[in-house]
Design an enzyme around this catalytic site. Structure first.
Site, short mmCIF file in Angstrom:
data_model
loop_
_atom_site.label_atom_id
_atom_site.label_comp_id
_atom_site.label_asym_id
_atom_site.label_seq_id
_atom_site.Cartn_x
_atom_site.Cartn_y
_atom_site.Cartn_z
N ASP A 273 -20.49 29.76 13.11
CA ASP A 273 -19.43 30.15 13.87
C ASP A 273 -18.73 31.67 13.25
O ASP A 273 -18.55 31.30 12.00
CB ASP A 273 -17.87 29.01 14.06
CG ASP A 273 -16.93 29.78 14.81
OD1 ASP A 273 -16.95 30.09 16.02
OD2 ASP A 273 -15.98 29.67 14.39
N GLU B 15 -23.51 33.36 15.02
CA GLU B 15 -22.64 34.00 15.94
C GLU B 15 -22.22 35.51 15.19
O GLU B 15 -21.57 35.45 14.37
CB GLU B 15 -21.32 33.19 16.33
CG GLU B 15 -20.55 33.87 17.27
CD GLU B 15 -19.21 33.14 17.60
OE1 GLU B 15 -18.61 33.00 18.65
OE2 GLU B 15 -18.75 32.85 16.61
#
Length: 695
Positions: free
Chosen positions: A305, A342
Site C-alpha cells: 500500500d 501500489e
C-alpha cells in the site's frame, strides 16, 4: 499480566548495540505483556517518552484486541499536543501476546510465475460473512475462508491467487469510532507481525496465528497462492495528536518522518504519519516482518500500500535505488515471492507508475481509467485501447521488464464495484457519515440511463452486457488480471465508492446474486479456463509482431500479436488515427494455437469479414458478451461476413496449422523428366499429396 489485568514490572537493560533486553523466567505461551518507556519529554527534539502509556511490542506475534478510545490513550493533554498526559493507559489498550512456535504452513506445490496468476482481491471477513454454506461460527474468519465450499468456489471460478486486504492487526481511527463505525478495510496497522485478532474463530491469545497457518495450508493444498496487502507506510497512531499505542512512545523520532522542527509529522500518506524507512532500525523491522510472513506464515507475495512512501530517503525524496528495494532483491528468502507496488503516495513526486523496475509488478491505474472510459464511450479511436490490451508497453516495456509488470484492474476495494460502475453516475456515500463529501468524484462510470437500481429489463440487460464487457476485457488483456471479489457475482455497494468504514451487508459479498448474475459468473469462469489452458492468452513477454515459427524454425505466416481491422486484414495508419473508430481485432498466437478477440465499443453493430489463411482456416466462438443468437453459428468460415454486435467482446479460437507445409516437390522420390511431365500430371499429383497432408 494476569487475566485481571494486574501487572508486574521488570526492568530491561540496554546492550552495547542499543537493544534493550531482559530474560523473564517462567513465561509461557499466552502470556500478555507490554512496554513502558522512561525518557525525556521534549517534543522540540522529537522525543515524546511517557511511561504512563503502556506500549505494544512492534515485534509481537499476536495482539489481544482493540482500543478503548474513551480512555487516556493520548501521550499529551487535551489542552496541548506538547504537554504530557500522566494518566495510565493500562486499562484502555491492547496487549502483546507470547506465542509458542508452530510448524510453517504446507508450502504450495509449485509457486507459479505472476504471469500465470489470476489475482482475486478480497476482504477476509466480507467474503464469507454471508456465505450460506459456511457454518455461522466460522463466517468472517480465517477458518471460514478455508472452508471447503469457499475453496471449491475459488477453484471452479478459476482463481489461483488470493490477495487479502490487510490482515496485520489493525484498529479503527478515533474519528470513525466517534461516528459509530469501524475501519473495515484494515489500512490502519498496529502490529506488523500479528494476524488480526478479530478474524480468529477461536480466541485472541495466540490461536489466531495457528488458525491463519491452517488457512494458508488449505489454500496451498488446493493450488491457491496467498498474497497479503501490507500497510508498512503508516501506522494506526496517526499524527502526533493521535493515540500513543506503540511506535511513538518507543521512538517518535526514529519510527516516523518528522518536519524540520521535529514537532510535527511529515505526512505523505494522508493518514497522519509516515513510517521512516531511511532509519536502519525501521527498515530492519519491515524486512523482518516480510521474512516472518514468508518463512513462518507461508505467504507467497505482498502488495504494498502506498509503496512510494517506502522508498523515500532522509530528505523525504523518492529514490528508486532505495535500500528497501536492494534488501529485497538480495535476500534469498524472497526468491519467487511476488512484489506488487501500489506505485504512488500523496507526497511530492509520489506518482511512480512504471518506474519500479525488474522484480516488481505495479497496479496500473492508467489501464483502469482508460477501460472505464472506453466502455462508457468517452475515448477517441482505438490506438490507446491496443496499448492497454497489449500490457501497456508505453509504461512498462523497458529495462527487460515482462508483461507481469502490469497488474491490470478495472475495480478494486477502493471505488465502485463493477456493477456500480454501470448503475451510478455519482457516488452515494451518505452511510459514511460525512455528508457524501468523502470518496472520489472521478469515477468514470455510466448509469446506462437510470441512476440506481431499476426493474426495467432493457436497462438491466444492458448493464449485464457492460459488466461482462469489462470483465472479458480484463481477463483477455496482456498482463496480470486482478478481479475484485464479488464482481463476478454482480456485487453492489449501493453506489458507495468509499466503503472503508462499512463493516456491514453493504460491503459483504452477497452470494444470492449468483442467481440473477449467473451469466456473468459463467463468462468469467469460461474465460479464466481459456486463459489457463492456452499460452497465447497469458503471454510472459511483450509481443512485437514477430512471425511465429514451428518447431523446425519455419515461419508460419502469422504473428505473435497483430491488430486486425476486421475487414481487410491488419490495421493501417489511417485507421489508427481515426478518432471515430470503436472496433478492433486482437490476434494472438504461438506455434500451437491462435485466438482472435473482437472488440466493438460502439452502440451500433458493424459489418465485419474474418480473414483467411495464414490467420485462420476457420473460427470457433469460445465466449461472447453478446447474446449468442447475435452471432453466426460456429464454426465461422474465413471470408464470412456478419454483423459484429454493438458493445460486445467475442473470443474466437482460430483453426491454424502447427507447422509450415512442406514443399510438394520434396515428397517425390524421383521426379519425372521435364519433357514427360504434363500439367494434368502435376495437378493430379499435387491434389493427391494435399489430401494426405496434415495441417
Amino acid at each position: 499480566m494476569a487475566a485481571d489485568r494486574s501487572q508486574h514490572n521488570v526492568d530491561m537493560a540496554r546492550n552495547p548495540d542499543g537493544v534493550w533486553i531482559v530474560h523473564v523466567p517462567g513465561v509461557q505461551a499466552g502470556q500478555r505483556y507490554g512496554y513502558r518507556v522512561h525518557g525525556d519529554w521534549n517534543p522540540d527534539a522529537g522525543m515524546r517518552f511517557n511511561p504512563a502509556k503502556l506500549l505494544l511490542d512492534p515485534y509481537a506475534r499476536a495482539i489481544t484486541a482493540g482500543v478503548d478510545y474513551s480512555g487516556p490513550i493520548l501521550d499529551h493533554t487535551a489542552e496541548s499536543n506538547y504537554l504530557p498526559d500522566e494518566r495510565d493507559s493500562f486499562e484502555s489498550v491492547p496487549l502483546s501476546v507470547v506465542v509458542a512456535p508452530s510448524p510453517a504452513p504446507t508450502p504450495i506445490q509449485r509457486r507459479r510465475p505472476l504471469s500465470e496468476c489470476v489475482i482475486y482481491e478480497t476482504h477476509l471477513k466480507g467474503f464469507t460473512n454471508l456465505h450460506p454454506s459456511v457454518p455461522e461460527h466460522l463466517r468472517g474468519t480465517y477458518s471460514g475462508l478455508a472452508y471447503d465450499a469457499v475453496i471449491d468456489y475459488l477453484v471452479e471460478t478459476g482463481i489461483n491467487t488470493i490477495e487479502l486486504l490487510p490482515i496485520h492487526h489493525f484498529v479503527s481511527e478515533p474519528f470513525i469510532v466517534g461516528r459509530g463505525l469501524t475501519n473495515y478495510w484494515g489500512y490502519n496497522t498496529l502490529g506488523f507481525f500479528a494476524p488480526h485478532a478479530a478474524y480468529s474463530s477461536v480466541s485472541t491469545l495466540g490461536e489466531q496465528v495457528e488458525e491463519f497457518k491452517r488457512m494458508v495450508s488449505k489454500l496451498h493444498e488446493n493450488d491457491i497462492e496467498v498474497i497479503l496487502d501490507v500497510v508498512y507506510n503508516h501506522t494506526a497512531e496517526g499524527g502526533h495528536e493521535g493515540p500513543t499505542l506503540s511506535f511513538r512512545g518507543l521512538d517518535h523520532l526514529g519510527y516516523y518522518r518528522l518536519t524540520n522542527d521535529l514537532r510535527n509529522d511529515y505526512d505523505v500518506t494522508g493518514c497522519g504519519n509516515s513510517v521512516d524507512t531511511s532509519h536502519p532500525g525501521v527498515l530492519n523491522m519491515i524486512i523482518d516482518s516480510m521474512k516472518y510472513w514468508v518463512t513462518e506464515m507461508g505467504v507467497d507475495g505482498f502488495r504494498f500500500d502506498l509503496a512510494t512512501t517506502l522508498i523515500r530517503n532522509e530528505q523525504h525524496h523518492v529514490d528508486q535505488n532505495h535500500e528497501f528495494k536492494r534488501r529485497i532483491a538480495e535476500d534469498p528468502a524472497f526468491d519467487g515471492i511476488k512484489m506488487i507496488a501500489e506505485p504512488w503516495d500523496m507526497g511530492p513526486y509520489g506518482y511512480q507508475v512504471g518506474a519500479w523496475g525488474d522484480g516488481w509488478s505495479e497496479w496500473n491505474d492508467q489501464y483502469r481509467n482508460f477501460m472505464r472510459d472506453f466502455w462508457r464511450g468517452a475515448t477517441s479511436g482505438v490506438a490507446t485501447l491496443a496499448t492497454r490490451l497489449s500490457g501497456s508497453p508505453d509504461i512498462f516495456n523497458h529495462d527487460g521488464r515482462g508483461l507481469h509488470s502490469s497488474v491490470n484492474f478495472i475495480t478494486a476495494h477502493d471505488g465502485f464495484t463493477m456493477r456500480d460502475l454501470v448503475t451510478y453516475d455519482i457516488k452515494h456515500n451518505e452511510a459514511n457519515g460525512e455528508n457524501n463529501r468523502d470518496g472520489a468524484d472521478d469515477n468514470r462510470s455510466w448509469n446506462c440511463g437510470w441512476e440506481g437500481e431499476t426493474d426495467d429489463p432493457g436497462i438491466n440487460d444492458f448493464r449485464h452486457r457492460q459488466v461482462k464487457n469489462m470483465m472479458a476485457t480484463l481477463i483477455l488483456s496482456s498482463g496480470v488480471p486482478m478481479i475484485t471479489a464479488g464482481d463476478e457475482l454482480g456485487r453492489t455497494q449501493g453506489g458507495n465508492n468509499n466503503a472503508y468504514c462499512q463493516d456491514s451487508p453493504l460491503s459483504w459479498v452477497h452470494w444470492d446474486t449468483l442467481d440473477s448474475w449467473g451469466d456473468l459468473s459463467e463468462l468469467t469462469s469460461t474465460l479464466l479456463k481459456a486463459r489457463r489452458e492456452f499460452a497465447p492468452l497469458r503471454a510472459t513477454q511483450f509481443r512485437n509482431h514477430f512471425e511465429v515459427l514451428d518447431a523446425d524454425g519455419n515461419g508460419l505466416g502469422r504473428y505473435d500479436l497483430a491488430w486486425l481491422d476486421l475487414w481487410d486484414g491488419e490495421m493501417r495508419d489511417e485507421q489508427w488515427h481515426d478518432p471515430g473508430r470503436r472496433n478492433l481485432g486482437m490476434y494472438v498466437s504461438d506455434a500451437d494455437c491462435a485466438f482472435l478477440t473482437l472488440f466493438n465499443g460502439a452502440a451500433n453493430d458493424v459489418l465485419i469479414r474474418l480473414p483467411g489463411e495464414p490467420w485462420a482456416k476457420g473460427y470457433q466462438v469460445v465466449a461472447t458478451t453478446a447474446h449468442r443468437d447475435e452471432l453466426p453459428e460456429s464454426p465461422i468460415g474465413p471470408g464470412q461476413e456478419f454483423d459484429l454486435p454493438g458493445r460486445s467482446v467475442t473470443l474466437l479460437r482460430c483453426e491454424v496449422p502447427s507447422q509450415a507445409p512442406k514443399p510438394i516437390v520434396d515428397e517425390f522420390e524421383e521426379p519425372l523428366p521435364a519433357e514427360e511431365t504434363t500439367a494434368t500430371d502435376e495437378a493430379t499429383a499435387t491434389l493427391a499429396k494435399l489430401d494426405e497432408q496434415e495441417y
